[in-house]
Design a protein around this motif. Structure first.
Motif, PDB file in Angstrom:
ATOM      1  N   VAL A 122       0.837  -1.193   0.000  1.00 42.50           N
ATOM      2  CA  VAL A 122       0.000   0.000   0.000  1.00 42.50           C
ATOM      3  C   VAL A 122       0.879   1.253   0.000  1.00 42.50           C
ATOM      4  CG1 VAL A 122      -1.709   1.326   1.309  1.00 42.50           C
ATOM      5  CG2 VAL A 122      -1.896  -1.171   1.170  1.00 42.50           C
ATOM      6  N   GLY A 123       0.526   2.180  -0.903  1.00 44.32           N
ATOM      7  CA  GLY A 123       1.238   3.453  -0.965  1.00 44.32           C
ATOM      8  C   GLY A 123       2.424   3.485  -1.896  1.00 44.32           C
ATOM      9  N   ASP A 124       2.947   2.340  -2.295  1.00 41.87           N
ATOM     10  CA  ASP A 124       4.078   2.296  -3.220  1.00 41.87           C
ATOM     11  C   ASP A 124       3.567   2.201  -4.663  1.00 41.87           C
ATOM     12  OD1 ASP A 124       5.701   2.373  -1.047  1.00 41.87           O
ATOM     13  OD2 ASP A 124       6.367   0.283  -1.172  1.00 41.87           O
ATOM     14  N   ARG A 125       4.349   2.752  -5.596  1.00 44.54           N
ATOM     15  CA  ARG A 125       3.939   2.750  -7.009  1.00 44.54           C
ATOM     16  C   ARG A 125       4.562   1.568  -7.739  1.00 44.54           C
ATOM     17  NH1 ARG A 125       5.746   4.629 -12.015  1.00 44.54           N
ATOM     18  NH2 ARG A 125       4.059   5.302 -13.432  1.00 44.54           N
ATOM     19  N   LEU A 126       3.731   0.844  -8.457  1.00 43.33           N
ATOM     20  CA  LEU A 126       4.180  -0.258  -9.296  1.00 43.33           C
ATOM     21  C   LEU A 126       4.055   0.154 -10.757  1.00 43.33           C
ATOM     22  CD1 LEU A 126       4.862  -3.292  -9.938  1.00 43.33           C
ATOM     23  CD2 LEU A 126       2.392  -3.720  -9.830  1.00 43.33           C
ATOM     24  N   ALA A 127       5.143   0.062 -11.524  1.00 45.06           N
ATOM     25  CA  ALA A 127       5.121   0.271 -12.973  1.00 45.06           C
ATOM     26  C   ALA A 127       5.362  -1.088 -13.627  1.00 45.06           C
ATOM     27  CB  ALA A 127       6.178   1.282 -13.390  1.00 45.06           C
ATOM     28  N   ALA A 128       4.433  -1.531 -14.440  1.00 42.64           N
ATOM     29  CA  ALA A 128       4.534  -2.876 -15.002  1.00 42.64           C
ATOM     30  C   ALA A 128       3.915  -2.909 -16.394  1.00 42.64           C
ATOM     31  CB  ALA A 128       3.854  -3.889 -14.079  1.00 42.64           C
ATOM     32  N   ARG A 129       4.040  -4.058 -17.054  1.00 42.71           N
ATOM     33  CA  ARG A 129       3.475  -4.264 -18.388  1.00 42.71           C
ATOM     34  C   ARG A 129       2.695  -5.573 -18.412  1.00 42.71           C
ATOM     35  NH1 ARG A 129       5.919  -1.334 -22.497  1.00 42.71           N
ATOM     36  NH2 ARG A 129       5.476  -2.963 -24.036  1.00 42.71           N
ATOM     37  N   LEU A 130       1.584  -5.544 -19.109  1.00 48.55           N
ATOM     38  CA  LEU A 130       0.831  -6.764 -19.357  1.00 48.55           C
ATOM     39  C   LEU A 130       1.564  -7.580 -20.415  1.00 48.55           C
ATOM     40  CD1 LEU A 130      -1.902  -8.345 -18.944  1.00 48.55           C
ATOM     41  CD2 LEU A 130      -2.708  -7.117 -20.971  1.00 48.55           C
ATOM     42  N   VAL A 131       1.774  -8.860 -20.166  1.00 46.47           N
ATOM     43  CA  VAL A 131       2.425  -9.734 -21.142  1.00 46.47           C
ATOM     44  C   VAL A 131       1.366 -10.233 -22.116  1.00 46.47           C
ATOM     45  CG1 VAL A 131       3.800 -11.811 -21.483  1.00 46.47           C
ATOM     46  CG2 VAL A 131       4.142 -10.409 -19.441  1.00 46.47           C
ATOM     47  N   VAL A 132       1.380  -9.678 -23.343  1.00 46.97           N
ATOM     48  CA  VAL A 132       0.373 -10.014 -24.342  1.00 46.97           C
ATOM     49  C   VAL A 132       1.023  -9.973 -25.721  1.00 46.97           C
ATOM     50  CG1 VAL A 132      -0.368  -7.594 -24.498  1.00 46.97           C
ATOM     51  CG2 VAL A 132      -1.920  -9.416 -25.260  1.00 46.97           C
ATOM     52  N   GLY A 133       0.597 -10.861 -26.600  1.00 52.16           N
ATOM     53  CA  GLY A 133       1.120 -10.904 -27.963  1.00 52.16           C
ATOM     54  C   GLY A 133       0.113 -11.553 -28.884  1.00 52.16           C
ATOM     55  N   ASP A 134       0.369 -11.428 -30.192  1.00 54.83           N
ATOM     56  CA  ASP A 134      -0.523 -12.041 -31.176  1.00 54.83           C
ATOM     57  C   ASP A 134       0.297 -12.972 -32.068  1.00 54.83           C
ATOM     58  OD1 ASP A 134      -3.454 -11.680 -32.304  1.00 54.83           O
ATOM     59  OD2 ASP A 134      -2.115 -11.900 -34.025  1.00 54.83           O
ATOM     60  N   PRO A 135      -0.105 -14.244 -32.216  1.00 54.70           N
ATOM     61  CA  PRO A 135       0.716 -15.214 -32.950  1.00 54.70           C
ATOM     62  C   PRO A 135       0.750 -14.992 -34.457  1.00 54.70           C
ATOM     63  CG  PRO A 135      -1.358 -16.207 -32.260  1.00 54.70           C
ATOM     64  CD  PRO A 135      -1.299 -14.860 -31.607  1.00 54.70           C
ATOM     65  N   ASP A 136      -0.243 -14.286 -35.017  1.00 53.24           N
ATOM     66  CA  ASP A 136      -0.264 -14.114 -36.471  1.00 53.24           C
ATOM     67  C   ASP A 136      -0.692 -12.708 -36.886  1.00 53.24           C
ATOM     68  OD1 ASP A 136      -2.869 -14.237 -35.680  1.00 53.24           O
ATOM     69  OD2 ASP A 136      -3.429 -15.945 -36.926  1.00 53.24           O
ATOM     70  N   GLY A 137      -0.503 -11.767 -35.997  1.00 56.73           N
ATOM     71  CA  GLY A 137      -0.891 -10.405 -36.324  1.00 56.73           C
ATOM     72  C   GLY A 137      -0.352  -9.423 -35.301  1.00 56.73           C
ATOM     73  N   THR A 138      -1.118  -8.365 -35.105  1.00 60.13           N
ATOM     74  CA  THR A 138      -0.688  -7.298 -34.212  1.00 60.13           C
ATOM     75  C   THR A 138      -1.806  -6.969 -33.231  1.00 60.13           C
ATOM     76  OG1 THR A 138       0.653  -6.349 -35.991  1.00 60.13           O
ATOM     77  CG2 THR A 138       0.166  -4.917 -34.104  1.00 60.13           C
ATOM     78  N   VAL A 139      -1.435  -6.790 -31.962  1.00 57.21           N
ATOM     79  CA  VAL A 139      -2.405  -6.354 -30.961  1.00 57.21           C
ATOM     80  C   VAL A 139      -2.675  -4.869 -31.184  1.00 57.21           C
ATOM     81  CG1 VAL A 139      -2.854  -6.031 -28.500  1.00 57.21           C
ATOM     82  CG2 VAL A 139      -1.668  -8.082 -29.291  1.00 57.21           C
ATOM     83  N   THR A 140      -3.943  -4.534 -31.379  1.00 56.57           N
ATOM     84  CA  THR A 140      -4.305  -3.144 -31.680  1.00 56.57           C
ATOM     85  C   THR A 140      -5.071  -2.468 -30.555  1.00 56.57           C
ATOM     86  OG1 THR A 140      -6.332  -3.927 -32.773  1.00 56.57           O
ATOM     87  CG2 THR A 140      -4.378  -3.596 -34.157  1.00 56.57           C
ATOM     88  N   GLY A 141      -5.489  -3.217 -29.553  1.00 51.28           N
ATOM     89  CA  GLY A 141      -6.234  -2.594 -28.467  1.00 51.28           C
ATOM     90  C   GLY A 141      -6.193  -3.418 -27.195  1.00 51.28           C
ATOM     91  N   ILE A 142      -6.068  -2.735 -26.044  1.00 50.84           N
ATOM     92  CA  ILE A 142      -6.104  -3.383 -24.728  1.00 50.84           C
ATOM     93  C   ILE A 142      -7.074  -2.600 -23.858  1.00 50.84           C
ATOM     94  CG2 ILE A 142      -4.788  -3.932 -22.650  1.00 50.84           C
ATOM     95  CD1 ILE A 142      -2.309  -4.207 -24.423  1.00 50.84           C
ATOM     96  N   GLU A 143      -8.052  -3.292 -23.318  1.00 52.48           N
ATOM     97  CA  GLU A 143      -9.082  -2.635 -22.500  1.00 52.48           C
ATOM     98  C   GLU A 143      -9.149  -3.296 -21.118  1.00 52.48           C
ATOM     99  OE1 GLU A 143     -13.913  -1.707 -22.522  1.00 52.48           O
ATOM    100  OE2 GLU A 143     -12.959  -2.749 -24.200  1.00 52.48           O
ATOM    101  N   TRP A 144      -9.064  -2.491 -20.066  1.00 58.07           N
ATOM    102  CA  TRP A 144      -9.142  -2.977 -18.691  1.00 58.07           C
ATOM    103  C   TRP A 144     -10.540  -2.745 -18.142  1.00 58.07           C
ATOM    104  CZ3 TRP A 144      -5.275  -5.543 -16.193  1.00 58.07           C
ATOM    105  CH2 TRP A 144      -3.999  -5.494 -16.771  1.00 58.07           C
ATOM    106  N   ASN A 145     -11.073  -3.770 -17.484  1.00 57.44           N
ATOM    107  CA  ASN A 145     -12.375  -3.669 -16.829  1.00 57.44           C
ATOM    108  C   ASN A 145     -12.220  -4.012 -15.347  1.00 57.44           C
ATOM    109  OD1 ASN A 145     -14.129  -3.202 -19.225  1.00 57.44           O
ATOM    110  ND2 ASN A 145     -13.329  -5.199 -19.831  1.00 57.44           N
ATOM    111  N   ARG A 146     -12.860  -3.237 -14.489  1.00 61.66           N
ATOM    112  CA  ARG A 146     -12.813  -3.395 -13.026  1.00 61.66           C
ATOM    113  C   ARG A 146     -11.379  -3.438 -12.487  1.00 61.66           C
ATOM    114  NH1 ARG A 146     -15.770  -8.796 -12.252  1.00 61.66           N
ATOM    115  NH2 ARG A 146     -14.148  -9.184 -13.736  1.00 61.66           N
ATOM    116  N   PRO A 147     -10.535  -2.503 -12.868  1.00 68.25           N
ATOM    117  CA  PRO A 147      -9.172  -2.483 -12.304  1.00 68.25           C
ATOM    118  C   PRO A 147      -9.221  -2.083 -10.839  1.00 68.25           C
ATOM    119  CG  PRO A 147      -9.560  -0.494 -13.571  1.00 68.25           C
ATOM    120  CD  PRO A 147     -10.776  -1.361 -13.772  1.00 68.25           C
ATOM    121  N   PRO A 148      -8.161  -2.349 -10.084  1.00 71.42           N
ATOM    122  CA  PRO A 148      -8.142  -1.993  -8.662  1.00 71.42           C
ATOM    123  C   PRO A 148      -8.026  -0.479  -8.486  1.00 71.42           C
ATOM    124  CG  PRO A 148      -5.994  -2.780  -9.333  1.00 71.42           C
ATOM    125  CD  PRO A 148      -6.899  -2.995 -10.505  1.00 71.42           C
TER     126      PRO A 148
END
Length: 483
Positions: A122-148
């Motif tokens: 609590v109170g500390d900042r976390l900087a991170a990345r979601l590990v996501v990729g596309d096997p035969d194309g390109t990821v064009t959008g990432i949408e978060w629902n109900r984040p903390p």
């Protein structure tokens, strides 16, 4: 006379036992001649030329009959010899045009999200990345629902995010990734935040049984309305077992006793509590509940005893007039189930503690004073109904939480150690009952049996021996291997 019928059969497309006349022998009409189709075509050719099958010219007057007869003879020949070996198509040796090969495109595969958990303070900042990729194309959008709470992300296809949790808790966020072909994938990502973990603190929560009511009058006389007995109550004794077993270093062991006499289930998270015993000066804020203290301290161990005041075990309101109000009891038990379930959820989701939930012993004497209209055996029976129902409710609440919550059945420990006689003459018991708000005499015995672990002060709360027995059972549960 058979010729017209055969010709009719040819015209109508009828079949012989061996093959279909017209459809199965297309070389009669066109195409390469193979197999036994040759005599058929020869017969037709001769007939058109006005010759018989021996090559001689026929009379013109009969020429109109020659072609049908030739066809009929050809059909009879096919019926006798069978269709060509190529199934009657006559195309076995025909080499047709080669169709260009067709190329089948593989179906588009959606993005792949690596499911992960993020645990942060609590109170500390976390900087991170979601590990996501596309096997035969390109990821064009990432949408978060109900984040903390405290979560931010740049949006678009950027997988980076930051999180600064303002409170302790556990959340399941849902994330959707979409590729350039419109395919998408979803995953749940777990976020956990905690205050700094103090693994060698044991925290006692709950009511007067956990507080050690009646075993140390010092706090009460000094103005602590919670009637706590830090040295004599069972939470402090549990820590002694943990230290003796080597689970907690002696010089780091600390007990924080937040339990308070009169506490109901909802009080544990709603009611401000008197500053807990064992908290260092300057720590905490006025108005914190017992649960608030537990979440902020994030101890290694938590003990919890609560629910009896909800049901009316102490004031015996559930047995008004000497009769059990079963409907009211069920209503109160439902409230206990919901309240204790919520408390355990909060402790599991917001702390790292190992948790022990106790049930209750039945203090009723073998031959109790009871209540007007229900004494002796009548009161014993009703007391069993109330305590057994409460203990089943607590056991079910604990069972929902797996190994993080250990259910400690202390009821059998007190068998043969029930309440004895109350202290003092009858004229002294009335003001005690008024002052404490308890039915001192109801659980008490007419006599004074030996070996009681129930306080003769009120015939409800444990003596030091009773507390020692509870502590041993709770410590064993907390030290048991987690599955």
């Amino acid at each position: 006379m058979m010729v017209p019928s055969v010709v009719s059969a040819v015209k109508s497309g009828a079949t012989s036992p061996s093959c279909t006349v017209m459809p199965l022998c297309p070389p009669l009409i066109g195409g390469r001649v193979t197999g036994n189709s040759r005599p058929i075509l020869s017969a037709i050719t001769l007939a058109r030329a006005g010759r018989n099958t021996n090559g001689r010219r026929t009379r013109s007057a009969r020429g109109r009959l020659v072609l049908p007869v030739a066809v009929a003879l050809a059909v009879i020949s096919v019926a006798a010899t069978g269709c060509p070996d190529d199934g009657g198509t006559g195309l076995g040796d025909v080499v047709g045009p080669t169709a260009p090969p067709t190329t089948t495109q593989p179906p588009n595969r959606p993005p792949v999200i690596t499911v992960d958990s993020f645990v942060w303070q609590v109170g500390d900042r976390l900087a991170a990345r979601l590990v996501v990729g596309d096997p035969d194309g390109t990821v064009t959008g990432i949408e978060w629902n109900r984040p903390p709470p405290g979560f931010t992300s740049p949006g678009g296809a950027d997988p980076s995010f930051s999180w600064t949790p303002p409170v302790a808790g556990t959340w399941l966020a849902r994330v959707t990734a979409t590729d350039d072909a419109g395919a998408s994938s979803e995953a749940e990502i777990r976020f956990v935040s905690r205050y700094a973990h103090r693994q060698y603190i044991l925290m006692g929560l709950g009511d007067s049984v956990a507080a050690g009511f009646g075993l140390d009058l010092t706090d009460a006389l000094l103005g602590d309305p919670c009637w706590r007995a830090p040295g004599a109550g069972y939470p402090g004794r549990v820590m002694e077992h943990l230290v003796a077993a080597g689970d907690v270093p002696r010089d780091e062991a600390r007990v924080v006793l937040a339990a308070c006499a009169g506490t109901s289930t909802s009080d544990v998270w709603e009611a401000p509590t008197w500053s807990p015993h064992g908290v260092r000066q300057g720590v905490g804020e006025p108005g914190w509940s017992q649960l608030d203290w537990a979440v902020r301290l994030n101890p290694g161990y938590v003990t919890l005893t609560v629910g009896a005041n909800d049901v009316g075990v102490v004031d015996l309101s559930i047995l008004a007039g000497g009769e059990l109000d079963r409907a009211e009891l069920d209503r109160r038990l439902e409230a206990v189930a919901g309240g204790v379930g919520f408390l355990l959820d909060e402790l599991v989701d917001r702390t790292d503690a190992r948790i022990a939930l106790t049930n209750y012993y039945n203090p009723t004497a073998v031959n109790p004073t009871g209540l007007p209209g229900c004494r002796g055996a009548c009161f014993v029976e009703l007391g069993e109904v109330v305590h057994d129902s409460l203990n089943r409710t607590l056991a079910r609440a604990a069972a929902r939480h797996g190994s993080r919550v250990q259910f400690v059945d202390i009821a059998p420990l007190f068998e043969g150690h029930e309440a004895g006689d109350a202290l003092g003459p009858d004229w002294l018991r009335d003001p005690i009952e008024t002052f404490l708000g308890v039915q001192v005499r109801a659980y008490c015995s007419e006599g004074d049996p030996s070996g009681s672990w129930v306080s003769s002060f009120d015939c409800i709360h444990p003596t030091g021996d009773g507390m020692a027995a509870i502590a041993e059972a709770v410590a064993a549960a907390l030290m048991a291997p987690q599955s």
